[in-house]
Write an enzyme that holds these catalytic residues in place. Sequence first.
Site, PDB file in Angstrom:
ATOM      1  N   MET A 179      35.946  45.747  49.892  1.00 45.89           N
ATOM      2  CA  MET A 179      36.976  44.839  49.369  1.00 45.89           C
ATOM      3  C   MET A 179      37.805  44.323  50.532  1.00 45.89           C
ATOM      4  O   MET A 179      38.373  45.095  51.295  1.00 45.89           O
ATOM      5  CB  MET A 179      37.896  45.581  48.384  1.00 45.89           C
ATOM      6  CG  MET A 179      37.302  45.901  47.026  1.00 45.89           C
ATOM      7  SD  MET A 179      36.656  44.516  46.068  1.00 45.89           S
ATOM      8  CE  MET A 179      38.006  43.336  46.065  1.00 45.89           C
TER       9      MET A 179
ATOM     10  N   MET B 127      35.510  46.971  38.113  1.00 45.14           N
ATOM     11  CA  MET B 127      36.835  47.450  38.550  1.00 45.14           C
ATOM     12  C   MET B 127      37.464  48.139  37.352  1.00 45.14           C
ATOM     13  O   MET B 127      38.444  47.653  36.759  1.00 45.14           O
ATOM     14  CB  MET B 127      37.672  46.261  39.045  1.00 45.14           C
ATOM     15  CG  MET B 127      37.210  45.766  40.410  1.00 45.14           C
ATOM     16  SD  MET B 127      37.799  44.107  40.793  1.00 45.14           S
ATOM     17  CE  MET B 127      36.561  43.142  39.943  1.00 45.14           C
TER      18      MET B 127
ATOM     19  N   ASP C  69      32.996  39.845  37.757  1.00 37.29           N
ATOM     20  CA  ASP C  69      34.104  40.794  37.957  1.00 37.29           C
ATOM     21  C   ASP C  69      34.628  41.320  36.631  1.00 37.29           C
ATOM     22  O   ASP C  69      35.156  40.554  35.816  1.00 37.29           O
ATOM     23  CB  ASP C  69      35.253  40.088  38.697  1.00 37.29           C
ATOM     24  CG  ASP C  69      34.944  39.876  40.164  1.00 37.29           C
ATOM     25  OD1 ASP C  69      34.589  40.847  40.844  1.00 37.29           O
ATOM     26  OD2 ASP C  69      35.053  38.725  40.628  1.00 37.29           O
TER      27      ASP C  69
ATOM     28  N   MET D 288      37.370  43.716  34.906  1.00 38.41           N
ATOM     29  CA  MET D 288      38.656  44.395  35.163  1.00 38.41           C
ATOM     30  C   MET D 288      39.215  44.938  33.856  1.00 38.41           C
ATOM     31  O   MET D 288      39.208  44.223  32.844  1.00 38.41           O
ATOM     32  CB  MET D 288      39.645  43.398  35.762  1.00 38.41           C
ATOM     33  CG  MET D 288      39.149  42.720  37.018  1.00 38.41           C
ATOM     34  SD  MET D 288      40.349  41.512  37.591  1.00 38.41           S
ATOM     35  CE  MET D 288      39.485  40.836  39.012  1.00 38.41           C
TER      36      MET D 288
ATOM     37  N   ASP E   9      33.990  41.136  49.622  1.00 32.88           N
ATOM     38  CA  ASP E   9      34.523  40.492  48.412  1.00 32.88           C
ATOM     39  C   ASP E   9      36.030  40.288  48.541  1.00 32.88           C
ATOM     40  O   ASP E   9      36.781  41.252  48.639  1.00 32.88           O
ATOM     41  CB  ASP E   9      34.196  41.404  47.212  1.00 32.88           C
ATOM     42  CG  ASP E   9      34.585  40.783  45.892  1.00 32.88           C
ATOM     43  OD1 ASP E   9      35.018  39.621  45.860  1.00 32.88           O
ATOM     44  OD2 ASP E   9      34.441  41.493  44.864  1.00 32.88           O
TER      45      ASP E   9
ATOM     46  N   HIS F  16      30.470  43.768  39.206  1.00 31.21           N
ATOM     47  CA  HIS F  16      31.455  44.547  39.975  1.00 31.21           C
ATOM     48  C   HIS F  16      32.438  45.155  38.977  1.00 31.21           C
ATOM     49  O   HIS F  16      33.274  44.450  38.407  1.00 31.21           O
ATOM     50  CB  HIS F  16      32.156  43.578  40.962  1.00 31.21           C
ATOM     51  CG  HIS F  16      33.247  44.201  41.760  1.00 31.21           C
ATOM     52  ND1 HIS F  16      34.138  43.448  42.502  1.00 31.21           N
ATOM     53  CD2 HIS F  16      33.599  45.496  41.970  1.00 31.21           C
ATOM     54  CE1 HIS F  16      34.995  44.245  43.115  1.00 31.21           C
ATOM     55  NE2 HIS F  16      34.686  45.493  42.804  1.00 31.21           N
TER      56      HIS F  16
END
Length: 256
Positions: free
Chosen positions: A177, A108, A75, A77, A215, A106
């Site tokens: 999500m 974000m 992830d 971010m 997720d 992923h």
Amino acid sequence: MMSYSCVNTTNCCKIATNILVAFTFPFLYLLFIVIPIFGGMKHLIAPSILAADFANLQRDIQMLNQSEADWIHVDIMDGLFVPNISFGFPVVEAVNKYATKPLDVHLMITDPDRYLKSFADRGAAHITVHYEACTHLNRTVQAIKELGCTAGVALNPHTPVALLEDIIADVDLVLIMSVNPGFGGQKFISNTYKKIEQLKVLCSLQNPDLFIEVDGGVNLQNTPELVKAGANVLVAGNFVFSSGNPTATIQELKQI
Ligand code: DX5
Ligand code: ZN
């Protein structure tokens, strides 16, 4: 008139043929019908290292390598698209150094086009961008594929599945999500089941092999219904890493 030995030989041949058919048919049935249909349907598990122990990251990656996890969910971010910052390139490099399973990255982050190559170069096998973060999504998806990665698009909980109608044939993966992105350990949003079913309908004609990934807040309670609705990749962070035995928890999620 046929001689006795001739009749005997013919009968023997028939019996041998029957035995051959009796054993071959079930084998072929298993090989070409049962295994492709049911064997191919097994969902994948992608533990999210956001919930790993970063002081012992090598240990946790090696645990995942030896577990039944299929992918390692990473992830990213940026503190802009989501209100949190996770980690950047040095950590992804460290994960890639030890991981023997595909990295499922992923993103974000706002305007992810800027960093696609950087993540591909650092070992990403799958790159997922957010629908809400891309101005020219078709271009972004093509760019991910040109880097040799699987191209995924993620939808926030408020974003309707129907918006994917004109991109669904071009993507390899859609990530739904099931929490608002930005943090691990949040409560699962049950509207997700409906969205998976809608996605299943949308992709059935144009892209039946689509990875349908879920997720956020995934656990042993909601996994059966998620799989039944059509999810075939399940991301789990806290449920795996906060359990007493992450390897066994991954196995339990996989066996459902
Ligand atoms: C949330 C992340 C998720 C998160 C999942 O923004 O995209 O991948 O790590 O963690 P859990 O399973 O704890 O909700
Ligand atoms: Zn994620």
